[in-house]
Design a protein around this motif. Structure first.
Motif, PDB file in Angstrom:
ATOM      1  N   ALA A 192       0.891  -1.159   0.000  1.00  0.00           N
ATOM      2  CA  ALA A 192       0.000   0.000   0.000  1.00  0.00           C
ATOM      3  C   ALA A 192       0.929   1.207   0.000  1.00  0.00           C
ATOM      4  N   VAL A 193       0.447   2.304  -0.559  1.00  0.00           N
ATOM      5  CA  VAL A 193       1.272   3.509  -0.631  1.00  0.00           C
ATOM      6  C   VAL A 193       0.529   4.693  -0.010  1.00  0.00           C
ATOM      7  N   GLU A 220       0.916  -5.727  -9.269  1.00  0.00           N
ATOM      8  CA  GLU A 220       0.127  -4.573  -9.662  1.00  0.00           C
ATOM      9  C   GLU A 220      -0.210  -3.711  -8.451  1.00  0.00           C
ATOM     10  N   LEU A 221       0.033  -2.419  -8.577  1.00  0.00           N
ATOM     11  CA  LEU A 221      -0.369  -1.495  -7.517  1.00  0.00           C
ATOM     12  C   LEU A 221      -1.661  -0.851  -7.987  1.00  0.00           C
ATOM     13  N   CYS A 254       3.497  -4.585   3.251  1.00  0.00           N
ATOM     14  CA  CYS A 254       4.440  -3.477   3.288  1.00  0.00           C
ATOM     15  C   CYS A 254       3.772  -2.161   2.925  1.00  0.00           C
ATOM     16  N   LEU A 255       4.140  -1.152   3.672  1.00  0.00           N
ATOM     17  CA  LEU A 255       3.560   0.162   3.466  1.00  0.00           C
ATOM     18  C   LEU A 255       4.675   1.130   3.058  1.00  0.00           C
ATOM     19  N   PHE A 256       4.472   1.804   1.929  1.00  0.00           N
ATOM     20  CA  PHE A 256       5.467   2.787   1.477  1.00  0.00           C
ATOM     21  C   PHE A 256       4.876   4.182   1.591  1.00  0.00           C
ATOM     22  N   ALA A 257       5.519   5.022   2.387  1.00  0.00           N
ATOM     23  CA  ALA A 257       5.079   6.407   2.486  1.00  0.00           C
ATOM     24  C   ALA A 257       6.017   7.227   1.613  1.00  0.00           C
ATOM     25  N   VAL A 258       5.479   8.077   0.784  1.00  0.00           N
ATOM     26  CA  VAL A 258       6.324   8.799  -0.169  1.00  0.00           C
ATOM     27  C   VAL A 258       7.271   9.807   0.478  1.00  0.00           C
TER      28      VAL A 258
END
Lengths: 346, 346
Positions: A192-193, A220-221, A254-258
DNA sequence: CTGTTAGCGCCTTCAA
DNA sequence: TTGAAGGCGCTAACAG
């Protein structure tokens, strides 16, 4: 005894019994003056606590020793670090820095450029991503172009596509791609972003780099895996809560924060919800602002040479534009894996 | 076609076929002008992308719309937060902010004041504790006094004893005392303190408040319980390592860092040494910079209304000195107990 | 209501 | 080397 509010060069000259020109010369070391006169002038200036009027100096054709720096938010550690770099170089070159914070208001940004132009600032530095907005670009260009024609230098950190200006460009896309690759390498498959507003070029680039690399690995996101929020700690916090509320069961691994700042909010939100990092979910950020290595768990992120971004931008402005086409300095990021990410258990 | 580098008011006036004064009037809205003329002038100004020369305006007696803010380090979250407050008020009042970072060099600080004086800045704000140093005070006063005589406003955040200027004073001593009381109340009896350089008034005050309150409870803070270090994250980290190296066995039950930034370094050092917080040792800071609530464990600290400190200082400067004696606005801190402190087990 | 003019404080030729 | 004088661009009286 309270005659004139300000002591002027003329006062000094009179008090030293020399002409205005002579006083000017000794105070600026601009030409040689007989020793005793020089002495008298210096003494008089000190005695009267004389301070030259910078406006008059500027008007009379002297140099303009101030540079304007415009960023979104002074208290954001990302900008603060870059500003630190700018100031170091500026100080080394005897330049004064005017720092302006726009609080992310495009209009105010344009207004600040206008004011800086009026001040005849030697250079204007735009720090932080641009608004991807035609009208804004036009307004900005309308201020910048005459400014440069008048001899002003302009440089930016981060991509400002429409504006054709010298730029120091962190490799947002490449860094995000590298990060994605590393995370996939750890075994993550569901992401997730946490993204900031899509109008900002930085968000667009990091998102593109991340999802592009995922795609290259067959992951795929989807649009609903991306949570858009304010570009701040609170934005990250809020978006994470939203994410959690929506899907307690099929959580991403997994979580990606920009940005790191958003990641910090995310970490707190996760903790509040009783999720452990990286036990239950991995978290990664972007920027490597100073504090994230001190978090527990320390944050995995993409390290950008923040101070250097500022230094190089100031350099570009000082060196001045030589050729006709805008120069671009590319600085790459480096993935730093720390404790906030681990192999997924699920 | 590249005649003058800058478009001037005169160019606008000529192009609009009016006098200089008329052009000035419409551009400043300073007096009423016939509609059609006003129209022509505005059009010409826009057409030529005219920007007034702020230096000329200032020289001609117009107002000075810039204020100077001097702090030790722009990228320190403490200053950044205060600067944020300053900027908000400044922006609301149509003032431009020049932010200068001195990197804790007293000479540079004086030099900046001198430059700001030359710029005829409307106000100068000194943010952060002063150097308790006679020579420095003298040099500073020598710049500030003529500046004020010339109509400049000066205000400061934190105590600047020797300088007689308007001040916004966080209650460092009282806050530290309150904190000490709370910690003693938790049952702590053995303390160590991470302090910054003793030349800084903030350090002195917080230390005094803390040890004074301890003394009131019959607890002595000995000189070798105080670890002096740089006023930064790294300073806190290094001092903590030093503390640990010295006395692995008879550890204090509670560690007080005089700033949150130092506490952050301390937390990391403790973690690296395998000590748990608050299990093995409690940690407290001071300031409540934004990030400390997001740490794990969240940091116990004394909350200072940072943004407000900046706002009030800017207010003081804007309001201008009325009476003859310096005004002081006192803002108190509030102890915030979070997870980094607990009852001692030993 | 509009135009003319005298500075604001300093730097910089230009003569002496 | 030193002094006198002309702007730099604009605002604010002061006349028209």
């Amino acid at each position: 005894m309270k005659a004139r509010p300000h002591v002027t060069l003329e006062d000094v000259a009179r008090s030293a019994n020399v002409s205005l020109a002579t006083a000017s010369r000794v105070l600026n070391g601009t030409a040689s003056v007989r020793a005793d006169l020089r002495e008298r002038v210096s003494a008089a200036a000190a005695e009267l606590a004389y301070a030259p009027n910078a406006h008059a100096q500027a008007l009379a054709g002297g140099t303009h020793r101030t540079v304007g720096v415009i960023c979104h938010d002074v208290s954001d550690p990302y900008f603060a670090a870059i500003a630190g770099g700018v100031m170091r170089v500026a100080t080394d070159n005897g330049l004064l820095v005017m720092l302006a914070g726009t609080f992310r208001d495009p209009d105010r940004e344009v207004a600040y450029v206008s004011t800086l132009r009026a001040q005849r600032a030697a250079a204007i530095l735009l720090i932080g991503s641009a608004f991807e907005d035609r009208a804004w670009e036009r307004a900005m260009a309308a201020e910048l172009e005459p400014y440069r024609r008048g001899g002003g230098q302009v440089a930016a950190v981060s991509r400002h596509r429409g504006l054709k200006i010298d730029t120091v460009q962190p490799d947002n896309k490449g860094g995000a791609a590298e990060l994605a690759k590393a995370l996939v390498g750890l075994g993550h498959k569901r992401f997730a972003v946490l993204a900031g507003p899509r109008r900002l070029s930085t968000v667009i680039d990091r998102l593109a780099g991340f999802s592009g690399e995922l795609a290259a690995h067959g992951i795929e996101l989807r649009e609903d895996d991306v949570f858009e929020a304010a570009f701040s700690r609170d934005g990250g916090y809020e978006a994470t809560k939203r994410l959690l509320a929506g899907r307690k069961r099929k959580l991403p691994t997994c979580l990606f924060a920009v940005t790191d700042v958003m990641a910090i909010g995310a970490l707190t939100a996760l903790r509040e919800e009783g999720l452990s990092v990286p036990g239950d979910i991995s978290v990664a950020g972007f920027d490597d602002i100073p504090v994230v290595r001190d978090l527990a768990p320390a944050l995995t992120t993409v390290r950008l040479p923040l101070e250097e971004l500022g230094e190089r931008a100031m350099d570009l402005a000082i060196k001045g534009a030589t050729g006709s086409r805008p120069r671009t300095v590319r600085l790459s990021g480096e993935v730093v894996l720390r404790e906030s990410t681990a192999r997924p258990k699920r």
